[in-house]
Design a protein around this motif. Structure first.
Motif, PDB file in Angstrom:
ATOM      1  N   LYS A   1      68.138   9.372  71.468  1.00 58.18           N
ATOM      2  CA  LYS A   1      66.973   9.011  70.662  1.00 58.18           C
ATOM      3  C   LYS A   1      65.693   9.566  71.289  1.00 58.18           C
ATOM      4  O   LYS A   1      64.806  10.040  70.597  1.00 58.18           O
ATOM      5  N   GLY A   2      65.598   9.522  72.610  1.00 53.87           N
ATOM      6  CA  GLY A   2      64.441  10.076  73.303  1.00 53.87           C
ATOM      7  C   GLY A   2      64.324  11.578  73.100  1.00 53.87           C
ATOM      8  O   GLY A   2      63.231  12.106  72.897  1.00 53.87           O
ATOM      9  N   ILE A   3      65.453  12.265  73.139  1.00 50.71           N
ATOM     10  CA  ILE A   3      65.449  13.716  72.917  1.00 50.71           C
ATOM     11  C   ILE A   3      65.000  14.036  71.490  1.00 50.71           C
ATOM     12  O   ILE A   3      64.183  14.924  71.270  1.00 50.71           O
TER      13      ILE A   3
ATOM     14  N   ASN B   1      63.158  12.205  69.503  1.00 52.17           N
ATOM     15  CA  ASN B   1      61.734  11.888  69.363  1.00 52.17           C
ATOM     16  C   ASN B   1      60.845  12.943  70.010  1.00 52.17           C
ATOM     17  O   ASN B   1      59.726  13.176  69.563  1.00 52.17           O
ATOM     18  N   THR B   2      61.326  13.567  71.065  1.00 53.98           N
ATOM     19  CA  THR B   2      60.557  14.620  71.727  1.00 53.98           C
ATOM     20  C   THR B   2      60.605  15.917  70.938  1.00 53.98           C
ATOM     21  O   THR B   2      59.606  16.628  70.830  1.00 53.98           O
ATOM     22  N   VAL B   3      61.748  16.235  70.365  1.00 54.07           N
ATOM     23  CA  VAL B   3      61.933  17.514  69.693  1.00 54.07           C
ATOM     24  C   VAL B   3      61.294  17.540  68.306  1.00 54.07           C
ATOM     25  O   VAL B   3      60.821  18.585  67.869  1.00 54.07           O
ATOM     26  N   LYS B   4      61.249  16.415  67.620  1.00 56.15           N
ATOM     27  CA  LYS B   4      60.747  16.380  66.248  1.00 56.15           C
ATOM     28  C   LYS B   4      59.348  16.985  66.093  1.00 56.15           C
ATOM     29  O   LYS B   4      59.155  17.842  65.245  1.00 56.15           O
TER      30      LYS B   4
ATOM     31  N   ASN C   1      57.711  19.028  68.067  1.00 56.23           N
ATOM     32  CA  ASN C   1      57.741  20.440  68.443  1.00 56.23           C
ATOM     33  C   ASN C   1      58.405  21.284  67.356  1.00 56.23           C
ATOM     34  O   ASN C   1      57.960  22.390  67.060  1.00 56.23           O
TER      35      ASN C   1
END
Length: 94
Positions: A6-8, A10-13, A15
């Motif tokens: 989920k953290g990944i 949320n970070t990628v969205k 970008n």
């Protein structure tokens, strides 16, 4: 594991959204409506070459023109490497 995933996501969205926004503009091929702009750009280049206007550019403009030229040569070289499937030389069948 789900928290990491989920953290990944949320970070990628954000970008990915930024990439898609710029890709739609920068990576699209020219359309027929862009032809007049290209023609006027070529006309401006030729007129500045004839009048010597190109001598009166700022250092920033000269640097940007140099970077664009280097980028074009690099993409040409990358295309050549892809086309010949090798970094050095062509395979010639004898």
């Amino acid at each position: 594991m789900a928290a990491v995933l989920k953290g990944i996501v949320n970070t990628v969205k954000p970008n990915l959204a930024t990439f898609v926004k710029y890709a739609k503009v920068e990576l699209t091929p020219p359309s027929p409506k862009d032809i007049p702009a290209v023609a006027s750009g070529i006309k401006n280049i030729l007129s500045s070459a004839k009048t010597g206007k190109w001598k009166n550019i700022t250092v920033r403009e000269a640097w940007l023109n140099t970077l664009v030229t280097v980028e074009v040569f690099c993409w040409f070289y990358v295309g050549e490497c892809i086309g010949k499937r090798s970094i050095v030389g062509y395979k010639i069948e004898v």
